[in-house]
Design a protein around this motif. Sequence first.
Motif, PDB file in Angstrom:
ATOM      1  N   VAL A 163       2.437   7.305 -14.020  1.00 28.62           N
ATOM      2  CA  VAL A 163       3.718   7.682 -13.419  1.00 28.62           C
ATOM      3  C   VAL A 163       4.695   6.517 -13.444  1.00 28.62           C
ATOM      4  CG1 VAL A 163       4.871   8.309 -11.264  1.00 28.62           C
ATOM      5  CG2 VAL A 163       2.802   9.514 -11.959  1.00 28.62           C
ATOM      6  N   VAL A 164       4.235   5.343 -12.995  1.00 26.87           N
ATOM      7  CA  VAL A 164       5.158   4.208 -12.922  1.00 26.87           C
ATOM      8  C   VAL A 164       5.557   3.736 -14.314  1.00 26.87           C
ATOM      9  CG1 VAL A 164       4.386   3.458 -10.652  1.00 26.87           C
ATOM     10  CG2 VAL A 164       3.257   2.547 -12.667  1.00 26.87           C
ATOM     11  N   ALA A 165       4.652   3.853 -15.288  1.00 25.21           N
ATOM     12  CA  ALA A 165       5.009   3.495 -16.661  1.00 25.21           C
ATOM     13  C   ALA A 165       6.020   4.492 -17.226  1.00 25.21           C
ATOM     14  CB  ALA A 165       3.764   3.445 -17.539  1.00 25.21           C
ATOM     15  N   ALA A 166       5.756   5.780 -17.014  1.00 24.54           N
ATOM     16  CA  ALA A 166       6.653   6.808 -17.542  1.00 24.54           C
ATOM     17  C   ALA A 166       8.003   6.801 -16.841  1.00 24.54           C
ATOM     18  CB  ALA A 166       6.000   8.184 -17.401  1.00 24.54           C
ATOM     19  N   SER A 167       8.032   6.382 -15.583  1.00 25.07           N
ATOM     20  CA  SER A 167       9.304   6.377 -14.851  1.00 25.07           C
ATOM     21  C   SER A 167      10.302   5.416 -15.482  1.00 25.07           C
ATOM     22  CB  SER A 167       9.073   6.002 -13.376  1.00 25.07           C
ATOM     23  OG  SER A 167       8.666   4.652 -13.254  1.00 25.07           O
TER      24      SER A 167
END
Length: 358
Positions: A163-167
């Motif tokens: 999630v944090v990478a894709a955000s």
Amino acid sequence: MSATSPHRPPEMTAPLAASDSISAAPPPGGPWRRRLPGLGLAAGLAVVSYGLATLPGLKVVGPLTVALLIGISLRTALGLAPGLMEGTRYSARTVLRLGIVLMGARLDFGLVAKVGPRVLLLALAVIVGGILGIRWVTKRFGVPEKLGTLLAVGTSICGASAVVAASSVTRAEEEDTTLAVGLCGILGTVGVLFYVFVGPLLGLSTAQLAILSGATLHEVAQVMAAAFTWGTSAGDLGTLVKLTRVVLLAPALVVLGLVSGAGGQVRYSLKEPPIPWFVIGFLAVGVLGTVGVVPAVAKAWLSTASVFLMVMAMAAMGLGTHLSMVRRAGMRVVYAGLVGFAALALSAWGLIHVLSIQ
């Protein structure tokens, strides 16, 4: 001073908790001097999160989710002093991206060869089908586009880390990232309990149960919590399948980088390449580690550093989060995430039978 004053950005004058009104103004000085208080707070909360994440009730969700919850709790109870804002924003953005680059040390592309073609096909089907299918489900529930994408990526690949990478790749709002991370932690915990107590009734062997948990649960810790209940061999197998999904985060981020961008258009420039620089760094570190250029000891240190930096970033995101955003999102986000995860698990169960994975 009015909110439209040219000397202060609008967000500095946004309404905060009552305690914010008596807080000191941001400290003078250069950018690093202004950032240090917020960076120090985020780092301190990261250390606390690591400690709390070792407790039995919190171990399954991991330090990323714990840090997020601590940050939200502190913001709700005490507010956030203006002097901390610049540092927490820096943590939530730049520190996060540095953590993603170093996360490449966790990659081992050799795992793809170890799991065998049928398990690899299962992992690919879960990721591709999960991202597309869960994104479709979130649309049906009226979830905003970028939040739906984060939920789909987090559920299909590796939870909070994905999630944090894709955000960053999709330029999602911090509120969307916060919601997606929290929901992935909750759904993954529910999944662990379901597999442990109901798994033996699903008509699968112990090895197949381990593969199912590794192919569908959000976090590595959640897979280990479920799979090791069926024995050491099952735990090792489930973890291997899960790490294969983690490796496949790399190409998923590349695709997201190519299809995302302002207005859905790809940007081609040195500053804004179609694949963000931090994703290129993530891949480069992963390749260097896989071919042996980065020693095993250095890989371990880089991996630990990457998690710590991302825990810092999640604490900072929590500090910037108002609980009102959860109420605004509504239960439709929770329902969409639950339906999406259930559909993913059911699909993986069916594929294990269709592919005759033993």
